[in-house]
Scaffold this motif. Sequence first.
Motif, PDB file in Angstrom:
ATOM      1  N   LYS A  93       0.679  -1.507   0.082  1.00  0.00           N
ATOM      2  CA  LYS A  93      -0.489  -0.296   0.321  1.00  0.00           C
ATOM      3  C   LYS A  93       0.614   1.045  -0.365  1.00  0.00           C
ATOM      4  CE  LYS A  93      -3.911   2.201   0.620  1.00  0.00           C
ATOM      5  NZ  LYS A  93      -5.000   2.277  -0.577  1.00  0.00           N
TER       6      LYS A  93
ATOM      7  N   ASP B 281       1.388   2.536  -3.500  1.00  0.00           N
ATOM      8  CA  ASP B 281       0.731   2.302  -4.176  1.00  0.00           C
ATOM      9  C   ASP B 281       0.433   4.149  -5.344  1.00  0.00           C
ATOM     10  OD1 ASP B 281      -2.287   0.823  -4.138  1.00  0.00           O
ATOM     11  OD2 ASP B 281      -3.351   2.747  -3.414  1.00  0.00           O
ATOM     12  N   ASP B 282       1.549   5.121  -5.527  1.00  0.00           N
ATOM     13  CA  ASP B 282       1.289   5.766  -6.750  1.00  0.00           C
ATOM     14  C   ASP B 282       2.398   5.531  -6.853  1.00  0.00           C
ATOM     15  OD1 ASP B 282       3.341   5.527  -4.404  1.00  0.00           O
ATOM     16  OD2 ASP B 282       4.213   7.718  -4.839  1.00  0.00           O
TER      17      ASP B 282
ATOM     18  N   THR C  38      -0.359   0.362  -9.191  1.00  0.00           N
ATOM     19  CA  THR C  38      -1.536   1.942  -8.637  1.00  0.00           C
ATOM     20  C   THR C  38      -2.596   0.361  -7.876  1.00  0.00           C
ATOM     21  OG1 THR C  38      -0.292   3.317  -9.731  1.00  0.00           O
ATOM     22  CG2 THR C  38      -3.582   2.867  -8.691  1.00  0.00           C
ATOM     23  N   ASP C  39      -3.537   0.299  -6.847  1.00  0.00           N
ATOM     24  CA  ASP C  39      -3.701  -0.141  -6.664  1.00  0.00           C
ATOM     25  C   ASP C  39      -4.235  -1.912  -6.218  1.00  0.00           C
ATOM     26  OD1 ASP C  39      -7.261   0.011  -5.722  1.00  0.00           O
ATOM     27  OD2 ASP C  39      -8.347  -0.771  -8.136  1.00  0.00           O
TER      28      ASP C  39
ATOM     29  N   SER D 137      -2.557  -3.318  -4.237  1.00  0.00           N
ATOM     30  CA  SER D 137      -3.071  -3.494  -2.701  1.00  0.00           C
ATOM     31  C   SER D 137      -4.493  -4.047  -2.523  1.00  0.00           C
ATOM     32  CB  SER D 137      -2.477  -2.500  -1.460  1.00  0.00           C
ATOM     33  OG  SER D 137      -2.810  -3.186  -0.415  1.00  0.00           O
ATOM     34  N   ARG D 138      -5.445  -3.041  -3.224  1.00  0.00           N
ATOM     35  CA  ARG D 138      -6.716  -3.368  -2.317  1.00  0.00           C
ATOM     36  C   ARG D 138      -7.262  -4.591  -3.457  1.00  0.00           C
ATOM     37  NH1 ARG D 138     -11.054  -2.742  -5.195  1.00  0.00           N
ATOM     38  NH2 ARG D 138     -10.047  -1.668  -6.873  1.00  0.00           N
TER      39      ARG D 138
ATOM     40  N   ALA E 210      -5.890  -2.384   2.695  1.00  0.00           N
ATOM     41  CA  ALA E 210      -6.070  -1.856   1.212  1.00  0.00           C
ATOM     42  C   ALA E 210      -6.799  -1.152   1.287  1.00  0.00           C
ATOM     43  CB  ALA E 210      -6.273  -3.617   1.034  1.00  0.00           C
TER      44      ALA E 210
ATOM     45  N   THR F  86      -1.294   6.721   0.823  1.00  0.00           N
ATOM     46  CA  THR F  86      -0.119   5.665   0.841  1.00  0.00           C
ATOM     47  C   THR F  86       0.634   5.976   2.448  1.00  0.00           C
ATOM     48  OG1 THR F  86       1.060   7.287  -0.156  1.00  0.00           O
ATOM     49  CG2 THR F  86       0.628   5.290  -1.491  1.00  0.00           C
TER      50      THR F  86
END
Length: 485
Positions: free
Chosen positions: A380, A383-384, A389-390, A392-393, A420, A425
């Motif tokens: 996470k 995430d940038d 990007t995304d 983790s979720r 998540a 971040t």
Amino acid sequence: MPPRRSHKKSRAGCRRCKVRKIKVARLDLQCDEVHPRCGNCVKHGVPCDFEAPEVADELAPVATPVSVSTVPSTPIPMQPPIPVAAGRLSPGLEPITPALLSQPTNLTRPNTSNQADRLMELRLMHQYTNVTAKTLLNNSPEVDEVWQRVVPNMAFEGRQYLADAILSVAALHLRSENPQDKALVRASHAYTASTLAEYCASLEKGINAENAEALFLTATLIAFQSVASRIFAKDDTDADPDDPSSRYALPLPWFHAFQGVKTIVASSWLWIRSSSIVKAVIDSQPGLQLNLNPSGVGSFFGHLLEGLDEELATEDPHMMQTTGRSYTHAVCVLNWAHRSTFPAASLSFPSTVARRYVELVEAKRPRALAILACFFALLKRMDDVWWLTDVSRREVMGLVGLFESGSKWWRHLEWPIRIALWDGTTIPPDIWGHEFDAAAPAAPQGFVSHIELMADLMGQAPEQLASAFNPIGDPPPPLTAESPD
């Protein structure tokens, strides 16, 4: 002669099944015409044009991007990865190449006079050198120089597989910003397939002093390709559990890709150990500093090993020790990455866990899946980064969906779910579970020192070094241990 078995002709099958001519090859595998995703597409984990009409456009015969080489147009056969020739690599080692998200049809090298293909290639190379190369988790000017300048120059020396790998990663990057651009979709598919074909062909010829650096760099870019391809997969967090077409696909390409890099390093270390290029790339990852007591007071993920003895009691006696060590080592890596001030330390997980752990993930063992969910939660903080990007979720929620309602493992999933789904971040210490020391170095001792230590311990024998990297057995022993709490 027995009567011909009757069957229903598929006149309204999906485009992919028709392209693969399934009903001609085997009558029992013809398109079942089930909507919104036919059975064959579900089985092979590929998009179906019943649910995504744009897939039909991707399957239409198209000219693939032009190659850096000026070799006349010749077809490239689509075939499984070619195993390394016996005796060319260390005994017991084979290249591990990631599965493609999907493969283009009619892959050929077009004539270099095709202006559209030439412009696409120039666009991709410009994207790579000016943008993409800066996003490969570089943490020093030296590493920036390697990816932006050294790698392209090495490709221009005639290493086709490295050139195609560069263009493939750049195409994926542009595709992430322009998901509806069909030309980029076709380019990313074509260059990925070409990279794997050329890469495997080179491995078959053998690793030597002349190609070891380029093969290592190509393997690293293939790992990025494989991981980045996951961001284009269908979001399954809202999947219907009763709908087979919406099932979550395990993120096994992560392990295949990073373990493939590990295999190349183990096989070519005698040649690349003195390379400043390879050293810069490997040392961009911090060296493992594992606490050998994963269930101690300071262990954040020690709870994932609760009830391990009971699980091992039901294990095959021949696999009991290997399974236990695989779980324990995976938790040790999680604890270390969780406390590291360097976010990319988490990426050491898929490359260092044991093959047995990957098998446990494939078997969907609850403990293995819970550990994996915690790994993706650790990502996470990155995430940038475009290829994360995304992730983790998507991955955490996909893994959570594999657990039955009322499972005893739900309490072990609370932390990865909370992380998540966190917005942003920057995660507060009370949520993350650890407060970082701002004065601590971002990247401690590099990973090369650990490989060198293992090489010295093994007498620098390639096959023994490969065994230490352990692509097929137990996890490698931690090389630096903190005092148990």
